[in-house]
Design a protein around this motif. Structure first.
Motif, PDB file in Angstrom:
ATOM      1  N   THR A  93       6.982  -8.980   6.235  1.00  0.00           N
ATOM      2  CA  THR A  93       5.761  -9.772   6.221  1.00  0.00           C
ATOM      3  C   THR A  93       5.207  -9.912   7.626  1.00  0.00           C
ATOM      4  N   ILE A 146       3.588  -6.626   8.612  1.00  0.00           N
ATOM      5  CA  ILE A 146       2.308  -6.453   7.931  1.00  0.00           C
ATOM      6  C   ILE A 146       1.248  -7.300   8.614  1.00  0.00           C
ATOM      7  N   PHE A 147       1.577  -8.554   8.909  1.00  0.00           N
ATOM      8  CA  PHE A 147       0.640  -9.447   9.569  1.00  0.00           C
ATOM      9  C   PHE A 147       0.248  -8.907  10.941  1.00  0.00           C
ATOM     10  N   ILE A 194      -2.047  -5.852  10.509  1.00  0.00           N
ATOM     11  CA  ILE A 194      -3.409  -6.199  10.093  1.00  0.00           C
ATOM     12  C   ILE A 194      -4.191  -6.759  11.273  1.00  0.00           C
ATOM     13  N   LEU A 211      -6.537  -0.074   7.683  1.00  0.00           N
ATOM     14  CA  LEU A 211      -6.387  -1.519   7.555  1.00  0.00           C
ATOM     15  C   LEU A 211      -6.428  -1.921   6.080  1.00  0.00           C
ATOM     16  N   ASP A 212      -7.356  -1.342   5.363  1.00  0.00           N
ATOM     17  CA  ASP A 212      -7.463  -1.614   3.933  1.00  0.00           C
ATOM     18  C   ASP A 212      -6.191  -1.178   3.204  1.00  0.00           C
ATOM     19  N   SER A 268      -3.358  -3.617   3.893  1.00  0.00           N
ATOM     20  CA  SER A 268      -3.500  -4.859   3.135  1.00  0.00           C
ATOM     21  C   SER A 268      -3.049  -4.689   1.683  1.00  0.00           C
ATOM     22  N   LYS A 269      -3.097  -3.456   1.189  1.00  0.00           N
ATOM     23  CA  LYS A 269      -2.636  -3.152  -0.173  1.00  0.00           C
ATOM     24  C   LYS A 269      -1.200  -2.613  -0.175  1.00  0.00           C
ATOM     25  N   GLN A 270      -0.571  -2.642   1.007  1.00  0.00           N
ATOM     26  CA  GLN A 270       0.785  -2.142   1.225  1.00  0.00           C
ATOM     27  C   GLN A 270       0.930  -0.674   0.838  1.00  0.00           C
TER      28      GLN A 270
END
Length: 188
Positions: A7, A10-11, A14, A61-62, A65-67
């Motif tokens: 997590t 991912i943060f 992004i 980036l998109d 956000s969708k992993q």
């Protein structure tokens, strides 16, 4: 702990990707500049341009956000390659115009530097994607390239070195904290 680390990655990814997308990559003409005759904006819609590479980063980036890390990695690899080519080509033009027209040479030098910075940001983001995919063998060479390119004293170089430390590839922290900041707090 693994889920928490994922997590955080991912943060961080992004946020990192958002900084590239939000920055303006191409300098806008100044009102005092003469009106361009042809060719100035022909590449804006092409993938082989700052705008094209920025679109790839935005797509990455998109995907993050969708992993969808595979798609994100692919888009970042493409963006990184384009930024690198742009940097090399503008550097070539700098050399050609140096001494002939220094105003033009300086303009190309600035674009080469800008493209190199964006390439390095994309490289860092790609390394973070590889970390999120649990592929340190792909992240580590990119992080080392960044430390070399950015130097460990600049923000991106420090971040890359910190990633190497977190991966366990290096075992020394940089920069070392001073003795006063590392001393444990005394209980009251």
């Amino acid at each position: 702990m693994v889920r928490h680390l994922g997590t955080n990655l991912i943060f961080a990814l992004i946020i990192s990707l958002g900084t590239v997308v939000s920055s303006k990559a191409v300098a806008q003409p100044k009102p005092s500049d003469p009106k361009p005759t042809t060719g100035i904006n022909t590449l804006d819609s092409s993938v082989f341009s700052f705008n094209g590479a920025d679109r790839l980063v935005s797509d990455a980036l998109d995907a993050v956000s969708k992993q969808n890390y595979d798609l994100a990695a692919s888009k970042l690899q493409d963006a990184r390659q384009i930024y690198n080519q742009l940097s090399n080509f503008y550097q070539d033009l700098t050399g050609i115009f140096t001494g002939l027209d220094n105003r033009i040479a300086d303009s190309h030098r600035q674009k080469a530097l800008q493209a190199a910075q964006l390439r390095d940001k994309s490289t860092y983001q790609l390394a973070l994607v590889y970390r999120a995919k649990n592929q340190p063998e792909l992240a580590i060479p990119l992080l080392i390239q960044l430390v070399r390119s950015q130097q460990p004293t600049r923000d991106l170089g420090k971040q890359a070195y910190q990633q190497l430390f977190e991966l366990g590839f290096v075992d020394e922290v940089f920069p070392k904290a001073s003795a006063s900041t590392t001393a444990p707090a005394k209980p009251n």
